[in-house]
Design an enzyme around this catalytic site. Structure first.
Site, PDB file in Angstrom:
ATOM      1  N   ASP A  11      11.614  15.974 -22.049  1.00 59.18           N
ATOM      2  CA  ASP A  11      11.599  15.635 -23.484  1.00 59.18           C
ATOM      3  C   ASP A  11      10.700  14.414 -23.660  1.00 59.18           C
ATOM      4  OD1 ASP A  11      12.512  15.579 -26.253  1.00 59.18           O
ATOM      5  OD2 ASP A  11      13.695  13.837 -25.713  1.00 59.18           O
ATOM      6  N   SER A  12      10.445  14.064 -24.916  1.00 58.20           N
ATOM      7  CA  SER A  12       9.669  12.850 -25.182  1.00 58.20           C
ATOM      8  C   SER A  12      10.467  11.602 -24.788  1.00 58.20           C
ATOM      9  CB  SER A  12       9.337  12.786 -26.671  1.00 58.20           C
ATOM     10  OG  SER A  12      10.525  12.816 -27.431  1.00 58.20           O
ATOM     11  N   CYS A  74      12.448  19.686 -25.952  1.00 58.58           N
ATOM     12  CA  CYS A  74      11.909  18.888 -27.046  1.00 58.58           C
ATOM     13  C   CYS A  74      11.300  19.857 -28.052  1.00 58.58           C
ATOM     14  CB  CYS A  74      10.840  17.932 -26.511  1.00 58.58           C
ATOM     15  SG  CYS A  74       9.987  16.985 -27.789  1.00 58.58           S
ATOM     16  N   GLU A 155      18.241   6.178 -32.303  1.00 59.87           N
ATOM     17  CA  GLU A 155      17.893   5.356 -31.130  1.00 59.87           C
ATOM     18  C   GLU A 155      18.335   3.912 -31.296  1.00 59.87           C
ATOM     19  OE1 GLU A 155      13.962   5.930 -29.717  1.00 59.87           O
ATOM     20  OE2 GLU A 155      14.528   7.901 -28.954  1.00 59.87           O
ATOM     21  N   CYS A 187      15.849  18.976 -33.727  1.00 58.03           N
ATOM     22  CA  CYS A 187      15.374  17.870 -32.911  1.00 58.03           C
ATOM     23  C   CYS A 187      16.489  17.568 -31.918  1.00 58.03           C
ATOM     24  CB  CYS A 187      15.104  16.656 -33.802  1.00 58.03           C
ATOM     25  SG  CYS A 187      14.766  15.151 -32.874  1.00 58.03           S
ATOM     26  N   HIS A 189      17.480  14.983 -30.657  1.00 55.73           N
ATOM     27  CA  HIS A 189      18.264  13.766 -30.928  1.00 55.73           C
ATOM     28  C   HIS A 189      19.448  14.067 -31.865  1.00 55.73           C
ATOM     29  CE1 HIS A 189      14.931  11.472 -29.341  1.00 55.73           C
ATOM     30  NE2 HIS A 189      15.529  10.324 -29.610  1.00 55.73           N
TER      31      HIS A 189
HETATM   32  N1  DGL Z   1      13.358  14.883 -29.120  1.00 49.21           N
HETATM   33  C1  DGL Z   1      12.219  15.233 -29.935  1.00 49.21           C
HETATM   34  C2  DGL Z   1      12.343  16.637 -30.529  1.00 49.21           C
HETATM   35  O1  DGL Z   1      13.237  17.410 -30.203  1.00 49.21           O
HETATM   36  C3  DGL Z   1      11.970  14.257 -31.065  1.00 49.21           C
HETATM   37  C4  DGL Z   1      11.724  12.826 -30.712  1.00 49.21           C
HETATM   38  C5  DGL Z   1      10.293  12.402 -30.834  1.00 49.21           C
HETATM   39  O2  DGL Z   1       9.743  12.355 -31.957  1.00 49.21           O
HETATM   40  O3  DGL Z   1       9.717  12.112 -29.794  1.00 49.21           O
HETATM   41  O4  DGL Z   1      11.524  16.993 -31.348  1.00 49.21           O
END
Ligand code: DGL
Length: 267
Positions: A11-12, A74, A155, A187, A189
């Site tokens: 993931d990012s 991600c 976050e 997302c 998150h």
């Molecule tokens: N976790 C990323 C996603 O599922 C979003 C976070 C980011 O913008 O890096 O899109």
């Protein structure tokens, strides 16, 4: 033996840990290697070219670790660079799973008529959810809304807090989402604000549990491909491209348990 190799997940940043956590629960014997590109997050407001560059490095790293499968945990990376990940993995005959197609399949055949999707700017701009769902069922209306403030709020720990409440209310009350009967949290998150979203809707609409849908899909496919491990003592490795104290704390919150993060710079 390939079966005993780890599953690579990336993931990012920490978001993909919400998916890794459920994969671990459903497949407790599987070894996992996680990579969070914390140095480059957020991906959500970056260009496709840049995301492809980062994701290519991560994929090569996971392939160098002999992963037997890769999970792109991600949404933003899936929307922008899935094709590139698949092309690289194909050279080693490694299956690639993503966090969008299993969810699109699930919702396309699940009674919903009018689905809302909230996600990063980049995921929404790609219209990947709308395209993937309507390819399977053209009668479903898909309303997409970028909700860029949610990642920094999550976050920075402002969940279950007046800040997350007012932000969610501002986004979810938009006219676009007025008639939805289901919502996708697009997302990785967002599972951390699942209950707050549910509270906003007072249980009146269905909110899809994306990590569970994705982990179930990965499990089914790993079984079908006869790639299930024979190990009984799995190993877990968690790498990040930048390691800060905040990140350590966040990782625990997203994974639901303390984990040892190692810093690994890719070039
Ligand atoms: N976790 C990323 C996603 O599922 C979003 C976070 C980011 O913008 O890096 O899109």
């Amino acid at each position: 033996m390939k079966q005993n190799q780890p599953i690579g997940i990336f993931d990012s940043g920490v978001g993909g840990l919400t998916v890794a956590r459920v994969i671990k629960q459903l497949m407790p014997n599987e070894s996992l290697i996680y990579f969070g590109d914390s140095k480059h997050l957020p991906y959500g407001d970056k260009s496709k070219e840049v995301i492809v560059e980062y994701v290519t490095q991560i994929t090569n790293f996971l392939l160098s670790k002999d992963c037997k499968a890769i999970v792109v945990a991600c949404n933003t990376a899936t929307a922008n660079a899935l094709k590139e990940v698949k092309a690289l993995a194909k050279t080693q005959k490694i299956p690639v799973f993503d966090v969008i197609s299993p969810v699109a399949e699930k919702v396309a055949y699940n009674f919903s008529q009018n689905i809302g999707v909230i996600a990063t700017k980049s995921t929404i701009a790609s219209h990947i959810y709308k395209k993937s769902i309507q390819r399977l069922n053209k009668h479903i209306i898909v309303e997409e809304l970028a909700t860029p403030l949610l990642v920094p709020i999550i976050e920075d720990g402002f969940t279950h807090h007046p800040i997350s409440e007012i932000t969610l209310k501002t986004y979810l009350s938009k006219k676009k989402l007025k008639n939805i009967d289901s919502l996708i949290l697009g997302c990785t998150h967002y599972p951390l604000i699942f209950s707050e979203v549910n509270n906003y809707y007072q249980n009146k609409i269905r909110i899809f549990d994306s990590p569970l849908i994705v982990a179930n899909h990965v499990k089914q496919e790993i079984e079908r491909m006869k790639l299930l491990t024979e190990n009984t003592t799995p190993t877990y490795e968690f790498f990040v491209s930048d390691l800060t104290p905040t990140f350590k704390k966040l990782a625990k919150k997203f994974f639901g348990a303390h984990i040892n993060l190692e810093m690994k710079m890719l070039s």
